[in-house]
Design an enzyme around this catalytic site. Structure first.
Site, short mmCIF file in Angstrom:
data_model
loop_
_atom_site.label_atom_id
_atom_site.label_comp_id
_atom_site.label_asym_id
_atom_site.label_seq_id
_atom_site.Cartn_x
_atom_site.Cartn_y
_atom_site.Cartn_z
N GLY A 93 -7.66 -72.53 32.46
CA GLY A 93 -8.82 -72.93 31.67
C GLY A 93 -8.97 -72.16 30.38
N GLY A 97 -2.16 -72.85 29.35
CA GLY A 97 -1.28 -73.95 29.73
C GLY A 97 -0.93 -74.82 28.55
N ASN A 124 -2.58 -82.60 42.80
CA ASN A 124 -2.99 -81.62 41.78
C ASN A 124 -3.67 -82.35 40.62
OD1 ASN A 124 -3.32 -79.48 40.05
ND2 ASN A 124 -1.21 -78.75 40.20
N GLU A 125 -4.84 -82.88 40.91
CA GLU A 125 -5.56 -83.70 39.94
C GLU A 125 -5.88 -82.97 38.64
OE1 GLU A 125 -6.42 -87.33 38.72
OE2 GLU A 125 -5.65 -86.95 40.72
N PRO A 126 -6.25 -81.67 38.67
CA PRO A 126 -6.49 -80.98 37.39
C PRO A 126 -5.25 -80.98 36.49
CG PRO A 126 -7.41 -79.70 39.18
CD PRO A 126 -6.61 -80.81 39.81
N TYR A 131 -2.16 -83.18 31.86
CA TYR A 131 -0.98 -83.79 31.28
C TYR A 131 -1.30 -85.13 30.62
CZ TYR A 131 1.71 -80.27 33.87
OH TYR A 131 2.21 -79.10 34.35
#
Length: 159
Positions: A93, A97, A124-126, A131
């Site tokens: 966050g 990334g 891994n929805e986040p 992406y």
């Protein structure tokens, strides 16, 4: 939060290995890691390096990594595969990334590949949202297929 991104060195591989272990725990496969620090040093920094790794540092601690390598697509030609993009849990966050993915995409453009590809776990929805916000096409109709070391041996024993 301040951090910097750079190409890894051989001396970074212990920290990269620790990130790989953290990722395996996150992905609910803590016992799946077979690669060692020595493997990473030899494979990434030997006569014919098998991968390139970008690392992210915060206060001289490696807190993220992106491991990539070239492969060949029969449809596109040369592509870059992002094996893993790992960000330490406490840094998620923070934009780290994005910064790592930015470096991978800039590198892909610099070397002229036709595509950057990687996998993401369907739960891994986040990561999937991250992406997709970056413009990636998450192929939900494809399944990843692996033949592990035992599978290879069993396969060969049956031909």
């Amino acid at each position: 939060m301040k951090y910097s991104i750079r190409l890894s060195t051989k001396n970074d591989m212990k920290s990269v290995h620790n990130l790989i272990i953290e990722l395996a725990v996150f992905e609910k496969e803590p016992d799946a890691i077979e690669v060692t620090v020595k493997n990473l040093m030899e494979d990434g920094f030997g006569k014919e390096p098998k991968f390139i790794c970008f690392v992210a540092e915060n206060d001289e601690e490696i807190v993220g990594a992106a491991l990539i390598y070239k492969r060949y697509s029969t449809w596109k030609g040369e592509v870059l595969h992002l094996e893993d993009l790992i960000v330490k849990e406490q840094m998620r966050g923070s934009g780290l990334g994005t910064a790592l993915l930015d470096e991978v995409v800039k590198y892909a453009n610099q070397i002229g590949v036709k595509r950057v590809s990687w996998e993401v776990l369907d739960w891994n929805e986040p990561a999937i949202v991250f992406y997709e916000k970056k413009g990636a096409d998450v192929k939900r109709d494809w399944d990843v297929v692996h033949l592990n070391e035992n599978g290879i041996k069993n396969y060969l024993n049956n031909i």
